[in-house]
Design an enzyme around this catalytic site. Structure first.
Site, PDB file in Angstrom:
ATOM      1  N   ASP A  16       0.941  -1.286   0.065  1.00 60.39           N
ATOM      2  CA  ASP A  16      -0.053   0.056  -0.047  1.00 60.39           C
ATOM      3  C   ASP A  16       0.704   1.090  -0.135  1.00 60.39           C
ATOM      4  OD1 ASP A  16      -2.149   1.529  -0.131  1.00 60.39           O
ATOM      5  OD2 ASP A  16      -2.676   1.113   2.279  1.00 60.39           O
ATOM      6  N   ASN A  64     -10.716  -2.813  -6.661  1.00 61.69           N
ATOM      7  CA  ASN A  64      -9.822  -1.935  -7.384  1.00 61.69           C
ATOM      8  C   ASN A  64     -10.489  -1.340  -8.773  1.00 61.69           C
ATOM      9  OD1 ASN A  64      -6.563  -2.937  -6.009  1.00 61.69           O
ATOM     10  ND2 ASN A  64      -7.866  -1.283  -5.395  1.00 61.69           N
TER      11      ASN A  64
HETATM   12  C1  FPP Z   1      -1.459   0.262  -3.569  1.00 61.82           C
HETATM   13  O1  FPP Z   1      -0.935   1.551  -3.533  1.00 61.82           O
HETATM   14  C2  FPP Z   1      -0.896  -0.544  -4.508  1.00 61.82           C
HETATM   15  C3  FPP Z   1      -1.685  -1.053  -5.517  1.00 61.82           C
HETATM   16  C4  FPP Z   1      -3.237  -0.931  -5.479  1.00 61.82           C
HETATM   17  C5  FPP Z   1      -1.333  -1.901  -6.773  1.00 61.82           C
HETATM   18  C6  FPP Z   1      -0.004  -2.349  -6.629  1.00 61.82           C
HETATM   19  C7  FPP Z   1       0.376  -3.398  -7.705  1.00 61.82           C
HETATM   20  C8  FPP Z   1       1.624  -3.568  -8.292  1.00 61.82           C
HETATM   21  C9  FPP Z   1       2.661  -2.850  -7.911  1.00 61.82           C
HETATM   22  C10 FPP Z   1       1.903  -4.513  -9.199  1.00 61.82           C
HETATM   23  C11 FPP Z   1       0.751  -5.343  -9.955  1.00 61.82           C
HETATM   24  C12 FPP Z   1       1.197  -6.729 -10.211  1.00 61.82           C
HETATM   25  C13 FPP Z   1       2.042  -7.586 -10.756  1.00 61.82           C
HETATM   26  C14 FPP Z   1       1.270  -8.973 -11.118  1.00 61.82           C
HETATM   27  C15 FPP Z   1       3.391  -7.584 -10.960  1.00 61.82           C
HETATM   28  P1  FPP Z   1      -2.297   2.658  -3.720  1.00 61.82           P
HETATM   29  O2  FPP Z   1      -2.546   2.852  -5.104  1.00 61.82           O
HETATM   30  O3  FPP Z   1      -3.201   1.880  -2.998  1.00 61.82           O
HETATM   31  O4  FPP Z   1      -1.770   3.735  -2.829  1.00 61.82           O
HETATM   32  P2  FPP Z   1      -2.405   4.662  -1.928  1.00 61.82           P
HETATM   33  O5  FPP Z   1      -3.392   4.349  -1.070  1.00 61.82           O
HETATM   34  O6  FPP Z   1      -1.238   5.791  -1.546  1.00 61.82           O
HETATM   35  O7  FPP Z   1      -3.195   5.506  -2.886  1.00 61.82           O
END
Ligand code: FPP
Length: 239
Positions: A16, A64
């Protein structure tokens, strides 16, 4: 119970803070995800070195899909970039890829690359790198219940024969047995909630939270949290 006190076989991580990492730098959110992808490589290799058997990463939740279309599009591209870039390294390190989630609306191209990664690494005997992708725990539990209900309906299962073991065999983690339940859950970025992740499987897991945002999380941070876990006394409800 297959988990011995003090052994870290299955580590689950809620990655996260990618968005906040980017915002802090006045960059678009996707840049945070791009850096987050690099962190996946770092942490997967570090976990493998620590002798962890299964590393489950929450990469995309069933919730998501509610994000802006462009961000969803970018997140659907990430597995393609990730495997394009890191497949040789995963092979060298004997890592076996598993994808856990619902096929549903995942674009064909994304799904195909994930299937290919699983097929190419299927004979690897090292750590299982398990991506929860289009995963939601409540959907998983409902789906398991439906499968059991069908078996009862067609007469192959008696209601009184449904127990925790039979139920767990219908969950998306079944193929990870005997390490289907995480020993430790880590969530980065200072948030302390489960967000519909592995609700059944985390029943007896230890939790560690860190303020570090996912793109900043590194092998040292992982080792510190694992050391902390190793100092805990897990009793599984016993004394
Ligand atoms: C959380 O940050 C992260 C995610 C929702 C996605 C993370 C996925 C990846 C980095 C890689 C994906 C996949 C593969 C199979 C390699 P956020 O966007 O929720 O952060 P925030 O809470 O600060 O907005």
């Amino acid at each position: 119970m297959n988990n011995k006190s003090h052994s870290l076989n299955h580590l689950a991580i809620i990655m996260d803070g990618n968005g906040r990492w980017a915002k802090k730098r006045h960059l678009p959110r996707f840049v945070g995800h791009k850096h987050g992808m690099e962190t996946i490589r770092t942490i997967a290799l570090a976990a493998n070195e620590l002798g962890i058997k299964v590393l489950t990463l929450y990469a995309f939740s069933t919730e998501n899909w509610g994000r802006p279309v462009d961000e969803v599009k970018y997140l659907m591209r990430l597995p393609i970039d990730f495997f394009d870039k890191f497949m040789p390294e995963l092979m060298e390190n004997n890592v076996k890829v598993n994808i856990m989630g619902f096929r549903d609306e995942i674009p064909d191209k994304t799904y195909q690359i994930m299937e290919k990664a699983m097929a190419e690494t299927k004979d690897n005997t090292g750590m299982v790198l398990n991506f929860a992708f289009n995963y939601g725990a409540r959907k998983e539990i409902v789906s398991a219940s439906q499968k059991l209900a069908k078996k009862v309906k067609d007469g192959s299962l008696m209601p009184e024969d449904i127990n925790e073991k039979v139920f767990a065999e219908e969950l998306l983690t079944a193929s990870l047995a005997p390490y289907d339940n995480p020993d430790l859950l880590i969530r980065t970025s200072g948030e302390e909630r489960l967000s519909n992740f592995l609700l059944w499987q985390l029943a007896y897991s230890e939790f560690e939270f860190t303020e570090k945002l996912w793109p900043d999380f590194n092998a040292e941070d992982l080792k510190e949290l694992v050391a902390d876990f190793n100092n805990r006394d897990r009793r599984f409800g016993k004394i």
